[in-house]
Design an enzyme around this catalytic site. Structure first.
Site, mmCIF file in Angstrom:
data_model
loop_
_atom_site.group_PDB
_atom_site.id
_atom_site.type_symbol
_atom_site.label_atom_id
_atom_site.label_comp_id
_atom_site.label_asym_id
_atom_site.label_seq_id
_atom_site.Cartn_x
_atom_site.Cartn_y
_atom_site.Cartn_z
ATOM 1 N N ILE A 31 0.763 -1.252 0.045
ATOM 2 C CA ILE A 31 -0.106 -0.093 0.017
ATOM 3 C C ILE A 31 0.782 1.133 0.014
ATOM 4 C CG2 ILE A 31 -0.297 0.313 2.553
ATOM 5 C CD1 ILE A 31 -3.085 0.621 1.952
ATOM 6 N N ASN A 86 11.022 -8.720 7.334
ATOM 7 C CA ASN A 86 11.520 -8.266 8.703
ATOM 8 C C ASN A 86 10.811 -9.009 9.672
ATOM 9 O OD1 ASN A 86 12.662 -5.812 7.366
ATOM 10 N ND2 ASN A 86 10.671 -4.968 7.039
ATOM 11 N N GLN A 93 9.660 -4.924 12.185
ATOM 12 C CA GLN A 93 8.395 -5.377 11.469
ATOM 13 C C GLN A 93 7.336 -4.708 12.008
ATOM 14 O OE1 GLN A 93 7.727 -9.751 12.557
ATOM 15 N NE2 GLN A 93 6.103 -9.843 11.430
ATOM 16 N N HIS A 99 5.535 -11.994 5.980
ATOM 17 C CA HIS A 99 5.436 -11.564 4.680
ATOM 18 C C HIS A 99 6.883 -11.396 4.129
ATOM 19 C CE1 HIS A 99 4.920 -8.114 7.506
ATOM 20 N NE2 HIS A 99 5.954 -7.449 6.442
ATOM 21 N N HIS A 101 8.892 -9.169 1.357
ATOM 22 C CA HIS A 101 8.820 -8.174 0.345
ATOM 23 C C HIS A 101 9.368 -8.332 -0.940
ATOM 24 C CE1 HIS A 101 7.560 -4.540 3.476
ATOM 25 N NE2 HIS A 101 8.131 -5.682 4.443
HETATM 26 P P1 AMP Z 1 6.897 -4.768 7.545
HETATM 27 O O1 AMP Z 1 7.639 -3.558 8.400
HETATM 28 O O2 AMP Z 1 7.834 -5.682 6.933
HETATM 29 O O3 AMP Z 1 5.801 -5.334 8.841
HETATM 30 O O4 AMP Z 1 6.094 -4.088 6.556
HETATM 31 C C1 AMP Z 1 4.628 -4.088 6.464
HETATM 32 C C2 AMP Z 1 4.449 -3.567 5.092
HETATM 33 O O5 AMP Z 1 2.833 -3.852 4.990
HETATM 34 C C3 AMP Z 1 4.791 -2.079 4.826
HETATM 35 O O6 AMP Z 1 5.421 -1.955 3.665
HETATM 36 C C4 AMP Z 1 3.290 -1.507 4.533
HETATM 37 O O7 AMP Z 1 3.306 -0.568 3.597
HETATM 38 C C5 AMP Z 1 2.592 -2.767 4.135
HETATM 39 N N1 AMP Z 1 0.962 -2.735 4.298
HETATM 40 C C6 AMP Z 1 0.294 -2.501 5.394
HETATM 41 N N2 AMP Z 1 -1.114 -2.392 5.385
HETATM 42 C C7 AMP Z 1 -1.337 -2.765 4.101
HETATM 43 C C8 AMP Z 1 -2.537 -2.960 3.253
HETATM 44 N N3 AMP Z 1 -3.460 -2.927 3.817
HETATM 45 N N4 AMP Z 1 -2.237 -3.503 2.130
HETATM 46 C C9 AMP Z 1 -1.005 -3.595 1.467
HETATM 47 N N5 AMP Z 1 0.206 -3.419 2.076
HETATM 48 C C10 AMP Z 1 -0.016 -2.751 3.547
#
Ligand code: AMP
Ligand code: ZN
Length: 113
Positions: A31, A86, A93, A99, A101
């Protein structure tokens, strides 16, 4: 009902720009993209982070990485891409549903460290 935002995406309860889904994983665009192409690959099952992985998850994680690479190619990332996972507070994280990336674009990404 799960409070986990990625479980909600997996259940179709909140929208996402889906790239791929099957019975065990989904991929969707981040997002808040940090690169021209930035998507996430997640397991359908709630696994909070890499720190919760066990031997039984190994085949699933392998298939997620294979799919990440296939989708990267489909997204035109033919000259390479970066995969990041992460984990926990120290790993930065934010969403506690595992997830991968995948980031890329036309220019080399900056050094991560
Ligand atoms: P992390 O820091 O590895 O937990 O990254 C979480 C990621 O999820 C970030 O890059 C956010 O921009 C992404 N994110 C959070 N909410 C959403 C959503 N509803 N749809 C798509 N990506 C999201
Ligand atoms: Zn979840």
């Amino acid at each position: 009902m799960s409070e986990c935002i990625f479980c909600k995406i997996a259940a179709g309860e909140i929208p996402a720009k889906l790239l791929y889904q099957d019975d065990e994983m989904l991929a969707f665009h981040d997002i808040k993209p940090a690169a021209p192409v930035h998507f996430l690959v997640i397991p359908r099952a709630h696994i909070a982070s890499c720190a919760e992985l066990s031997e039984a998850h190994a085949p699933l994680l392998g298939r997620m990485l294979v799919k990440a690479s296939e989708l990267a190619r489909e997204q035109g990332l033919n000259e390479g891409f970066r995969t990041i996972i992460n984990t926990g507070r120290i790993g930065g994280q934010e969403v506690y549903h595992l997830h991968i990336h995948v980031l890329g674009g036309s220019q080399p990404l900056g050094a991560p460290f």
